[in-house]
Design a protein around this motif. Structure first.
Motif, mmCIF file in Angstrom:
data_model
loop_
_atom_site.group_PDB
_atom_site.id
_atom_site.type_symbol
_atom_site.label_atom_id
_atom_site.label_comp_id
_atom_site.label_asym_id
_atom_site.label_seq_id
_atom_site.Cartn_x
_atom_site.Cartn_y
_atom_site.Cartn_z
ATOM 1 N N ARG A 261 0.850 -1.184 0.000
ATOM 2 C CA ARG A 261 0.000 0.000 0.000
ATOM 3 C C ARG A 261 0.886 1.234 0.000
ATOM 4 O O ARG A 261 1.948 1.250 0.618
ATOM 5 C CB ARG A 261 -0.898 0.064 1.239
ATOM 6 N N VAL A 263 0.153 5.540 0.447
ATOM 7 C CA VAL A 263 -0.819 6.621 0.599
ATOM 8 C C VAL A 263 -0.094 7.961 0.643
ATOM 9 O O VAL A 263 1.064 8.048 1.045
ATOM 10 C CB VAL A 263 -1.682 6.456 1.875
ATOM 11 N N GLY A 283 4.266 4.165 2.887
ATOM 12 C CA GLY A 283 3.851 2.882 2.331
ATOM 13 C C GLY A 283 3.916 1.780 3.365
ATOM 14 O O GLY A 283 4.629 1.889 4.369
ATOM 15 N N ALA A 314 1.318 11.626 -5.623
ATOM 16 C CA ALA A 314 0.577 10.376 -5.795
ATOM 17 C C ALA A 314 1.004 9.657 -7.066
ATOM 18 O O ALA A 314 1.170 8.428 -7.084
ATOM 19 C CB ALA A 314 -0.921 10.666 -5.821
ATOM 20 N N GLY A 318 3.023 6.156 -6.998
ATOM 21 C CA GLY A 318 2.023 5.127 -7.267
ATOM 22 C C GLY A 318 1.069 4.915 -6.115
ATOM 23 O O GLY A 318 0.754 3.770 -5.758
ATOM 24 N N ALA A 319 0.594 6.001 -5.523
ATOM 25 C CA ALA A 319 -0.280 5.900 -4.356
ATOM 26 C C ALA A 319 -1.637 5.326 -4.737
ATOM 27 O O ALA A 319 -2.172 5.609 -5.806
ATOM 28 C CB ALA A 319 -0.454 7.274 -3.720
ATOM 29 N N ASP A 320 -2.203 4.508 -3.852
ATOM 30 C CA ASP A 320 -3.541 3.971 -4.093
ATOM 31 C C ASP A 320 -4.616 4.802 -3.418
ATOM 32 O O ASP A 320 -5.804 4.581 -3.639
ATOM 33 C CB ASP A 320 -3.622 2.518 -3.609
ATOM 34 N N ARG A 321 -4.185 5.785 -2.586
ATOM 35 C CA ARG A 321 -5.181 6.629 -1.918
ATOM 36 C C ARG A 321 -4.547 7.911 -1.432
ATOM 37 O O ARG A 321 -3.371 7.938 -1.066
ATOM 38 C CB ARG A 321 -5.824 5.881 -0.748
ATOM 39 N N PRO A 345 -7.992 9.002 -6.013
ATOM 40 C CA PRO A 345 -8.863 8.424 -4.979
ATOM 41 C C PRO A 345 -8.647 9.165 -3.655
ATOM 42 O O PRO A 345 -7.574 9.128 -3.080
ATOM 43 C CB PRO A 345 -8.385 6.970 -4.892
#
Length: 426
Positions: A261, A263, A283, A314, A318-321, A345
């Protein structure tokens, strides 16, 4: 010398003599910028910004090189790029202060400076401490050691290479920070270490007009001003949630785990031109450890400006949130972020407790060894070390915006969906 006396001396010199005198550091320097007398191994020049540390370091190296054809000198900066940009090519660097008749040749590809008499200086970056393993030197100049990400490892490898000549010596120049490396050297003052201290105001004659007064108005009497202007080494804050020693133990050069993850956490400023916008990337590794990846915070930016900085962070990591504090205009925060990047997101979080109360469980993760910093984030870490148990803040700036963003990021990747531990009466 008084101005009139100086003018009389200069008027009596021919062109060559005047040129030589213009490059004579013993004529130009303030006494505290000259190498101390006595049998020392390490000279630590710890002073405020603008004191003239870089010029003093470059002139010391120049004097060593011109005096000793066999000198082999290590030039170590916080990074290899900083060593070149500041120590060699900077306004007060070795190339700028060298007289035209004795100028060293710089070979960037080889990371070397070679003087006409054969003396050699080699550039290194503290981020690569292993590069200092193997070479040997007679002298060394270590610049801004308080911000070295390699810290003690780079210093130890440098000192183990000081084995040439009759009396190897190292000059360390730095603005004070209470990191273990600097504190350890200060404690040895009077043994093999000589410490020179100084203030920004000591060099006022060579700084922009009004600079010292402006800095005093903005930072005089503050902890940041005492450190950055007065050159004071300030001890750890009693009761702080984080200590410098703890953060040094948490520092790593690379993330060796696979990140499951990533963020980006945002602490938006309360106004368009108010405090900084805290932006921190963290992360979660498949080893169960959290990694602080970047501090992308911006100051004085418009909502569109800091939103673009969030989107860029982001995308880069490569942030997912994106996690954003929503207490100050929550709907506006989300709309601004989505306007910067349509596919961003975003999750809004609401602060029900004070900054320090939210930070305490995150500080506990550090104590347990469950968080690492990939590199050094000095502005962020200064704020972290200013958060005090009980609700106080004594760090730089009015508010710990960067530290607050860090807390949101680590809460999301390490404490999210686990609920909060509470004590209930039964």
């Amino acid at each position: 010398m008084p101005d009139k006396a100086r003018e009389r001396v200069l008027a009596g010199l021919n062109g060559a003599a005047a040129d030589a005198l213009a490059h004579d550091w013993t004529w130009l320097a303030r006494p505290e910028q000259l190498a101390p007398e006595g049998d020392w191994r390490i000279w630590l020049m710890m002073a405020g910004r603008g004191f003239g540390k870089t010029r003093a370091g470059a002139e010391w190296v120049r004097a060593v090189a011109e005096r000793d054809p066999g000198a082999r000198i290590a030039l170590v900066g916080a990074t290899l790029g900083e060593a070149r940009a500041v120590m060699v090519e900077g306004a007060s660097g070795l190339l700028a202060i060298a007289p035209w008749w004795n100028r060293p040749v710089f070979a960037p590809a080889l990371r070397k400076l070679v003087w006409p008499n054969g003396a050699v200086a080699t550039l290194f970056g503290a981020t690569e401490p292993e590069s200092l393993r193997g070479p040997q030197f007679s002298h060394g100049w270590a610049d801004e050691i308080a911000k070295w990400a390699g810290g003690q490892a780079a210093w130890d490898n440098l000192m183990m290479g000081m084995r040439l000549g009759d009396a190897p010596r190292v000059l360390a120049t730095t603005t004070p920070r209470p990191v273990p490396l600097v504190r350890g050297l200060v404690e040895r003052d009077g043994d093999d270490v000589v410490v020179t201290r100084g203030r920004t105001a000591d060099n006022a004659a060579y700084l922009a007009e009004g600079f010292v007064e402006a800095m005093e108005r903005s930072y005089g009497g503050t902890r940041l001003g005492r450190q950055e202007l007065e050159g004071e080494l300030i001890a750890e804050v009693e009761g702080a949630l984080w200590s410098r020693d703890l953060l040094e133990r948490c520092r790593v050069g690379h993330v060796r785990a696979a990140l499951v993850r990533v963020v980006v956490a945002v602490d938006p400023p309360a106004s368009a031109h108010g405090d900084a916008c805290g932006i921190v990337v963290a992360g979660l590794g498949d080893d169960g450890r959290a990694y602080v990846m970047a501090d992308a915070s911006v100051e004085g930016a418009t909502p569109e400006g800091w939103a673009r900085a969030v989107a860029a962070a982001a995308l880069l990591h490569g942030a997912d949130r994106v996690v954003a504090e929503a207490n100050n205009g929550g709907a506006m925060v989300e709309s601004v972020l989505r306007a910067a990047e349509a596919g961003l997101p975003v999750r809004l979080v609401h602060a029900s407790r004070g900054k320090v109360a939210r930070a305490e469980p995150v500080a506990a993760l550090y104590e347990a060894g469950r968080v690492a910093h990939r590199g050094a984030f000095w502005a962020l870490e200064d704020e972290m070390c200013g958060l005090v148990t009980g609700g106080g803040y004594v760090g730089p700036g009015r508010s710990p915006d960067r530290a607050d963003a860090l807390v949101w990021a680590l809460s999301e990747v390490m404490l999210g969906r686990r609920g909060e531990a509470r004590v209930r009466a039964v």
